[in-house]
Design a protein around this motif. Structure first.
Motif, PDB file in Angstrom:
ATOM      1  N   TRP A  96       0.709  -1.137  -0.105  1.00 37.59           N
ATOM      2  CA  TRP A  96      -0.273  -0.102  -0.425  1.00 37.59           C
ATOM      3  C   TRP A  96       0.582   1.367   0.106  1.00 37.59           C
ATOM      4  O   TRP A  96       0.880   2.109   1.304  1.00 37.59           O
ATOM      5  CB  TRP A  96      -0.803  -0.287   1.403  1.00 37.59           C
ATOM      6  CG  TRP A  96      -1.705  -0.776   1.181  1.00 37.59           C
ATOM      7  CD1 TRP A  96      -1.683  -2.581   1.464  1.00 37.59           C
ATOM      8  CD2 TRP A  96      -3.348  -1.289   1.163  1.00 37.59           C
ATOM      9  NE1 TRP A  96      -2.987  -3.372   1.635  1.00 37.59           N
ATOM     10  CE2 TRP A  96      -3.615  -2.572   0.909  1.00 37.59           C
ATOM     11  CE3 TRP A  96      -4.375  -0.456   0.148  1.00 37.59           C
ATOM     12  CZ2 TRP A  96      -5.196  -2.499   0.905  1.00 37.59           C
ATOM     13  CZ3 TRP A  96      -5.017  -0.653   0.087  1.00 37.59           C
ATOM     14  CH2 TRP A  96      -5.957  -1.666   0.391  1.00 37.59           C
ATOM     15  N   HIS A  97       1.253   1.432  -0.961  1.00 33.45           N
ATOM     16  CA  HIS A  97       2.118   2.589  -1.238  1.00 33.45           C
ATOM     17  C   HIS A  97       2.047   3.793  -2.103  1.00 33.45           C
ATOM     18  O   HIS A  97       1.063   3.365  -3.064  1.00 33.45           O
ATOM     19  CB  HIS A  97       3.800   2.107  -1.471  1.00 33.45           C
ATOM     20  CG  HIS A  97       3.835   2.087  -3.075  1.00 33.45           C
ATOM     21  ND1 HIS A  97       4.182   2.022  -3.904  1.00 33.45           N
ATOM     22  CD2 HIS A  97       3.699   0.415  -2.551  1.00 33.45           C
ATOM     23  CE1 HIS A  97       4.617   1.375  -4.460  1.00 33.45           C
ATOM     24  NE2 HIS A  97       4.225   0.081  -4.310  1.00 33.45           N
ATOM     25  N   TRP A  98       1.949   5.437  -2.376  1.00 35.65           N
ATOM     26  CA  TRP A  98       1.903   6.018  -3.498  1.00 35.65           C
ATOM     27  C   TRP A  98       3.320   6.149  -4.150  1.00 35.65           C
ATOM     28  O   TRP A  98       3.558   5.904  -4.415  1.00 35.65           O
ATOM     29  CB  TRP A  98       2.117   7.375  -2.885  1.00 35.65           C
ATOM     30  CG  TRP A  98       1.144   8.424  -4.108  1.00 35.65           C
ATOM     31  CD1 TRP A  98       2.154   8.915  -4.472  1.00 35.65           C
ATOM     32  CD2 TRP A  98       0.473   8.807  -4.132  1.00 35.65           C
ATOM     33  NE1 TRP A  98       1.191  10.206  -5.425  1.00 35.65           N
ATOM     34  CE2 TRP A  98       0.233   9.608  -4.705  1.00 35.65           C
ATOM     35  CE3 TRP A  98      -0.919   8.810  -3.123  1.00 35.65           C
ATOM     36  CZ2 TRP A  98      -1.069  10.199  -5.022  1.00 35.65           C
ATOM     37  CZ3 TRP A  98      -2.009   9.075  -3.500  1.00 35.65           C
ATOM     38  CH2 TRP A  98      -2.375  10.204  -4.323  1.00 35.65           C
ATOM     39  N   PRO A  99       2.217   5.307  -5.827  1.00 32.62           N
ATOM     40  CA  PRO A  99       3.675   5.513  -6.954  1.00 32.62           C
ATOM     41  C   PRO A  99       4.176   5.938  -6.871  1.00 32.62           C
ATOM     42  O   PRO A  99       3.823   7.823  -6.787  1.00 32.62           O
ATOM     43  CB  PRO A  99       2.509   5.048  -7.768  1.00 32.62           C
ATOM     44  CG  PRO A  99       1.254   4.857  -7.477  1.00 32.62           C
ATOM     45  CD  PRO A  99       1.472   5.440  -6.048  1.00 32.62           C
ATOM     46  N   PRO A 100       5.931   6.435  -7.723  1.00 39.04           N
ATOM     47  CA  PRO A 100       6.134   7.371  -7.984  1.00 39.04           C
ATOM     48  C   PRO A 100       5.222   8.521  -9.481  1.00 39.04           C
ATOM     49  O   PRO A 100       4.584   8.218  -9.433  1.00 39.04           O
ATOM     50  CB  PRO A 100       7.675   6.768  -9.017  1.00 39.04           C
ATOM     51  CG  PRO A 100       7.402   5.501  -8.785  1.00 39.04           C
ATOM     52  CD  PRO A 100       5.843   5.023  -8.623  1.00 39.04           C
ATOM     53  N   ALA A 101       5.708   9.853  -9.349  1.00 36.00           N
ATOM     54  CA  ALA A 101       5.010  11.121  -9.407  1.00 36.00           C
ATOM     55  C   ALA A 101       4.614  10.825 -10.882  1.00 36.00           C
ATOM     56  O   ALA A 101       3.936  11.080 -11.618  1.00 36.00           O
ATOM     57  CB  ALA A 101       5.848  12.507  -9.536  1.00 36.00           C
ATOM     58  N   TYR A 102       6.080   9.832 -11.409  1.00 31.74           N
ATOM     59  CA  TYR A 102       5.601   9.654 -12.932  1.00 31.74           C
ATOM     60  C   TYR A 102       4.533   8.768 -13.307  1.00 31.74           C
ATOM     61  O   TYR A 102       4.538   9.544 -14.191  1.00 31.74           O
ATOM     62  CB  TYR A 102       6.936   9.726 -13.160  1.00 31.74           C
ATOM     63  CG  TYR A 102       7.768   8.085 -13.158  1.00 31.74           C
ATOM     64  CD1 TYR A 102       7.473   7.347 -13.919  1.00 31.74           C
ATOM     65  CD2 TYR A 102       8.447   7.717 -11.918  1.00 31.74           C
ATOM     66  CE1 TYR A 102       7.396   6.010 -13.854  1.00 31.74           C
ATOM     67  CE2 TYR A 102       8.887   6.534 -11.573  1.00 31.74           C
ATOM     68  CZ  TYR A 102       8.563   6.243 -11.785  1.00 31.74           C
ATOM     69  OH  TYR A 102       8.746   4.540 -12.477  1.00 31.74           O
ATOM     70  N   THR A 103       4.380   8.147 -12.701  1.00 35.04           N
ATOM     71  CA  THR A 103       3.477   7.342 -13.145  1.00 35.04           C
ATOM     72  C   THR A 103       2.367   8.190 -13.333  1.00 35.04           C
ATOM     73  O   THR A 103       1.309   7.405 -14.642  1.00 35.04           O
ATOM     74  CB  THR A 103       3.308   6.348 -11.884  1.00 35.04           C
ATOM     75  OG1 THR A 103       4.068   5.819 -11.396  1.00 35.04           O
ATOM     76  CG2 THR A 103       2.260   4.893 -12.041  1.00 35.04           C
ATOM     77  N   TRP A 104       1.361   9.213 -12.751  1.00 33.85           N
ATOM     78  CA  TRP A 104       0.270   9.322 -12.813  1.00 33.85           C
ATOM     79  C   TRP A 104       0.518  10.242 -14.317  1.00 33.85           C
ATOM     80  O   TRP A 104      -0.416  10.193 -14.772  1.00 33.85           O
ATOM     81  CB  TRP A 104       0.361  10.944 -11.899  1.00 33.85           C
ATOM     82  CG  TRP A 104       0.397  10.441 -10.331  1.00 33.85           C
ATOM     83  CD1 TRP A 104       1.145  10.062 -10.144  1.00 33.85           C
ATOM     84  CD2 TRP A 104      -0.375   9.280  -9.681  1.00 33.85           C
ATOM     85  NE1 TRP A 104       0.685   9.638  -8.348  1.00 33.85           N
ATOM     86  CE2 TRP A 104      -0.131   8.706  -8.509  1.00 33.85           C
ATOM     87  CE3 TRP A 104      -1.697   8.725 -10.087  1.00 33.85           C
ATOM     88  CZ2 TRP A 104      -0.877   7.979  -7.504  1.00 33.85           C
ATOM     89  CZ3 TRP A 104      -2.381   7.471  -9.171  1.00 33.85           C
ATOM     90  CH2 TRP A 104      -2.253   7.143  -8.476  1.00 33.85           C
ATOM     91  N   LEU A 105       1.522  11.219 -14.336  1.00 36.79           N
ATOM     92  CA  LEU A 105       1.633  11.937 -16.159  1.00 36.79           C
ATOM     93  C   LEU A 105       1.513  10.846 -17.461  1.00 36.79           C
ATOM     94  O   LEU A 105       1.160  10.875 -18.321  1.00 36.79           O
ATOM     95  CB  LEU A 105       2.745  12.230 -15.911  1.00 36.79           C
ATOM     96  CG  LEU A 105       3.082  13.106 -17.541  1.00 36.79           C
ATOM     97  CD1 LEU A 105       2.147  14.055 -17.268  1.00 36.79           C
ATOM     98  CD2 LEU A 105       4.330  13.960 -17.367  1.00 36.79           C
ATOM     99  N   LEU A 106       2.774   8.901 -16.819  1.00 36.52           N
ATOM    100  CA  LEU A 106       2.776   8.680 -17.812  1.00 36.52           C
ATOM    101  C   LEU A 106       1.145   8.120 -18.241  1.00 36.52           C
ATOM    102  O   LEU A 106       0.549   7.428 -19.352  1.00 36.52           O
ATOM    103  CB  LEU A 106       3.420   7.081 -17.576  1.00 36.52           C
ATOM    104  CG  LEU A 106       4.797   7.530 -17.576  1.00 36.52           C
ATOM    105  CD1 LEU A 106       5.931   7.113 -17.010  1.00 36.52           C
ATOM    106  CD2 LEU A 106       5.265   8.728 -18.664  1.00 36.52           C
ATOM    107  N   MET A 107       0.052   8.133 -17.035  1.00 33.72           N
ATOM    108  CA  MET A 107      -0.608   6.789 -17.472  1.00 33.72           C
ATOM    109  C   MET A 107      -2.073   7.901 -18.223  1.00 33.72           C
ATOM    110  O   MET A 107      -2.666   7.565 -19.032  1.00 33.72           O
ATOM    111  CB  MET A 107      -1.287   6.983 -15.696  1.00 33.72           C
ATOM    112  CG  MET A 107      -0.954   5.857 -15.212  1.00 33.72           C
ATOM    113  SD  MET A 107      -1.660   4.992 -13.766  1.00 33.72           S
ATOM    114  CE  MET A 107      -3.432   4.879 -14.507  1.00 33.72           C
ATOM    115  N   VAL A 108      -2.021   9.403 -17.800  1.00 28.56           N
ATOM    116  CA  VAL A 108      -2.286  10.623 -18.458  1.00 28.56           C
ATOM    117  C   VAL A 108      -2.326  10.493 -20.113  1.00 28.56           C
ATOM    118  O   VAL A 108      -2.588  10.063 -20.946  1.00 28.56           O
ATOM    119  CB  VAL A 108      -2.413  11.524 -17.945  1.00 28.56           C
ATOM    120  CG1 VAL A 108      -3.024  13.031 -19.227  1.00 28.56           C
ATOM    121  CG2 VAL A 108      -2.909  12.206 -16.912  1.00 28.56           C
TER     122      VAL A 108
END
Length: 271
Positions: A96-108
């Motif tokens: 249960w951890h927060w993914p790296p910040a780049y994960t969100w941008l790449l998912m977009v």
């Protein structure tokens, strides 16, 4: 002399880390959370200030079903979604951890790229059938009684609730039933994907719905739209299986938003 296995000493690469993190149930839900928020906040705004009472049909169906079971209250369907995703993530055993910040941008970015095949397919259908407006493909467009602002809100709701219901729940149920019948792993996913795609396409043509005019009594208009949605349902099922809920929901919402925004700022039906 001890020989070290270098493969065991190296962690997963950035690409593999992204693929694993972005497909996790918790990451997928957190990625889709802004869509849930925009949808529910948008419904409140439309109802309070514009006097409109539009809502996604799946959201309503889930809430009505829970009401029949004696459970009622605001945002109850959303609460059910939260509980299911928390349980799913716990069952995977992932941290249960927060993914790296780049994960969100790449998912977009990935969601937008994955939305393009559906958008291009919708444009192909419209080009081949010149009598069919783009709004019919998208499920309302900006025409009729639905404003473009309401359509933006409903597009967010479609992306999350339809993926949750048809890909996660319905396809999951079909997969479990087929597995219990002894169907081989690969085939059970294929059959489940086809069955949910049929239901996904048919759900847009229920009596009393906003597309009642596109009923099977109007086959010339309905069959191409039904076929398009069936193929879209297969495509989103593939995304869900291969990339998880977040990318499937993002691509679905991305496609709907592309159509609505382009109809507002550069009407495609006139092209």
């Amino acid at each position: 002399m001890e020989v070290l296995d270098l493969e065991d000493t190296r962690g997963p690469g950035a690409y593999q880390s992204y693929m694993e993190a972005s497909s996790a149930p918790l990451t997928g839900f957190l990625f889709a959370l802004p869509l849930f928020i925009v949808y529910h906040a948008g419904l409140w705004w439309l109802n309070t200030f514009a006097g409109l009472r539009w809502a996604n049909a799946i959201d309503i169906a889930i809430a009505d079903t829970l009401g029949l079971l004696g459970m009622a209250g605001p945002l109850l369907s959303f609460l059910l979604v939260i509980i299911i995703f928390l349980v799913m993530h716990a069952m995977t055993g992932r941290p249960w951890h927060w993914p790296p910040a780049y994960t969100w941008l790449l998912m977009v970015l990935e969601s937008l790229v994955m939305a393009l095949p559906v958008f291009l397919l919708s444009r192909l259908v419209v080009r081949l059938l010149t009598y069919l407006p783009l709004s019919a493909i998208n499920g309302g467009g900006t025409g009729g009684d639905i404003s473009w602002r309401a359509n933006l809100v409903l597009s967010c709701g479609a992306g999350v609730y339809e993926e949750f219901f048809f890909r996660l729940l319905i396809m999951g149920i079909f997969t479990a039933i087929l597995g219990g019948l002894g169907i081989r792993s690969g085939w059970k996913f294929v059959v489940a994907a086809i069955l949910q795609a049929i239901l996904f396409a048919a759900s847009h043509h229920l009596p009393g719905g906003p597309e009642e005019i596109l009923s099977f009594a109007h086959a010339r208009e309905t069959i191409p739209v039904f076929a398009f949605r069936f193929m879209a349902g297969i495509y989103f099922a593939f995304l869900y299986i291969e990339r998880g809920f977040g990318i499937a929901a993002g691509a679905h919402a991305g496609y709907d938003l592309m159509v609505v925004l382009l109809e507002v700022f550069a009407p495609l039906d006139a092209a």
